[in-house]
Design a protein around this motif. Structure first.
Motif, PDB file in Angstrom:
ATOM      1  N   ASN A  33      40.105  39.543  51.011  1.00 42.65           N
ATOM      2  CA  ASN A  33      40.344  40.954  50.746  1.00 42.65           C
ATOM      3  C   ASN A  33      40.155  41.233  49.257  1.00 42.65           C
ATOM      4  OD1 ASN A  33      42.776  40.225  49.392  1.00 42.65           O
ATOM      5  ND2 ASN A  33      43.907  40.266  51.325  1.00 42.65           N
ATOM      6  N   GLU A  34      40.381  42.486  48.856  1.00 41.56           N
ATOM      7  CA  GLU A  34      40.126  42.879  47.468  1.00 41.56           C
ATOM      8  C   GLU A  34      41.007  42.113  46.483  1.00 41.56           C
ATOM      9  OE1 GLU A  34      40.162  46.924  44.696  1.00 41.56           O
ATOM     10  OE2 GLU A  34      40.300  47.072  46.883  1.00 41.56           O
ATOM     11  N   ARG A  35      42.267  41.934  46.827  1.00 45.20           N
ATOM     12  CA  ARG A  35      43.177  41.201  45.941  1.00 45.20           C
ATOM     13  C   ARG A  35      42.720  39.766  45.763  1.00 45.20           C
ATOM     14  NH1 ARG A  35      49.464  39.680  47.448  1.00 45.20           N
ATOM     15  NH2 ARG A  35      49.813  38.261  45.705  1.00 45.20           N
TER      16      ARG A  35
ATOM     17  N   LEU B  15      39.680  38.631  46.083  1.00 39.08           N
ATOM     18  CA  LEU B  15      38.449  38.627  45.298  1.00 39.08           C
ATOM     19  C   LEU B  15      38.763  38.705  43.805  1.00 39.08           C
ATOM     20  CD1 LEU B  15      36.058  40.957  47.348  1.00 39.08           C
ATOM     21  CD2 LEU B  15      35.872  38.482  47.045  1.00 39.08           C
ATOM     22  N   ARG B  16      39.744  39.505  43.438  1.00 39.71           N
ATOM     23  CA  ARG B  16      40.144  39.595  42.029  1.00 39.71           C
ATOM     24  C   ARG B  16      40.690  38.259  41.543  1.00 39.71           C
ATOM     25  NH1 ARG B  16      42.461  44.656  43.563  1.00 39.71           N
ATOM     26  NH2 ARG B  16      44.541  43.712  43.464  1.00 39.71           N
TER      27      ARG B  16
ATOM     28  N   ASP C  14      30.450  42.454  45.936  1.00 38.88           N
ATOM     29  CA  ASP C  14      31.755  42.721  45.338  1.00 38.88           C
ATOM     30  C   ASP C  14      32.150  41.677  44.301  1.00 38.88           C
ATOM     31  OD1 ASP C  14      32.082  45.003  46.859  1.00 38.88           O
ATOM     32  OD2 ASP C  14      33.141  43.963  48.479  1.00 38.88           O
TER      33      ASP C  14
ATOM     34  N   THR D  61      32.950  42.812  40.571  1.00 39.96           N
ATOM     35  CA  THR D  61      34.319  42.593  40.087  1.00 39.96           C
ATOM     36  C   THR D  61      34.311  41.693  38.861  1.00 39.96           C
ATOM     37  OG1 THR D  61      35.164  42.802  42.348  1.00 39.96           O
ATOM     38  CG2 THR D  61      36.635  41.812  40.728  1.00 39.96           C
TER      39      THR D  61
END
Length: 226
Positions: A54-56, A58-59, A91, A95
């Motif tokens: 998820n986005e978190r 990926l960060r 992404d 990112t």
């Protein structure tokens, strides 16, 4: 081009300025990155697994890539780093540009190609905690693949099954040969990407699995030296 050892000796000179030391470290990093004679071990972060995060997560992955680069840049003997399956429209790349200052200038090999299109199958060792094989040494002729999944994405056998499906050799770090269970902890041998790299880098520079593993494994894991 100067050898890595001669650069290291020059860096220790008391007459060397901070700017000159920084320049020498950069020179050493470039030499490792550009090696194509099999003198420097290659570590590849497989970024083809981004769809599992998820986005978190990926960060977190992007942060760990930054930590890998920082450790390698400071090392007396840097390793050659590859980021594969890094789609410039994806992404992870976008990112990285937002979160990692100067990412485009990182001295590492960045490519949209899958590692299977770059490295010979017989040269690849996929590092996974689920492997039955224990890594005993680092060979300059090999490529050590680290799956690009962060701590939150602990999917049992994910990287192991993927590697075996494609016919790649696998190995796990010698964590349990160097450490044993303490009284409490998570007792998980799943490590963050940057922690796996840090152990490899320390072993490559110092030649000791024990000191490399013990200095990197987080205390919350619940392991103590044997």
């Amino acid at each position: 081009m100067e050898s890595s050892s001669s650069v290291c000796q020059a860096e220790k000179s008391p007459k060397m300025t901070k700017k000159e030391r920084t320049a020498l470290r950069h020179q050493r990093l470039i030499a490792a990155n550009n090696d194509r004679q099999g003198r420097v071990p290659r570590v590849c972060v497989d970024l083809s697994l981004g769809h599992l995060m998820n986005e978190r997560e990926l960060r977190s992955l992007v942060c760990q890539i930054r930590q890998i680069y920082g450790s390698n840049r400071r090392a007396d003997h840097p390793m050659q780093i590859w980021l594969t399956s890094l789609d410039t429209e994806g992404d992870i790349y976008k990112t990285s540009l937002r979160k990692n200052d100067g990412f485009e200038l990182y001295v590492m090999n960045k490519t949209s190609q899958h590692y299977s299109a770059i490295f010979s199958q017989e040269d690849v060792i996929y590092l996974t905690p689920d492997s039955p094989n224990v890594l005993t040494e680092i060979e300059a002729c090999k490529v050590y693949i680290i799956g690009g999944l962060v701590d939150e994405s602990v999917i049992p056998n994910a990287t192991f099954d993927l590697a075996k499906e494609r016919g790649y050799d696998t190995a796990k770090l010698p964590i349990m040969r160097c450490m044993k269970h303490a009284e409490k902890g998570t007792f998980s041998t799943v490590l963050a990407i940057n922690q796996v790299f840090e152990i490899l880098l320390r072993y490559y520079n110092a030649g000791s699995w024990e000191s490399s593993v013990v200095s990197v494994i987080p205390k919350r894991k619940g392991f103590i030296p044997r």
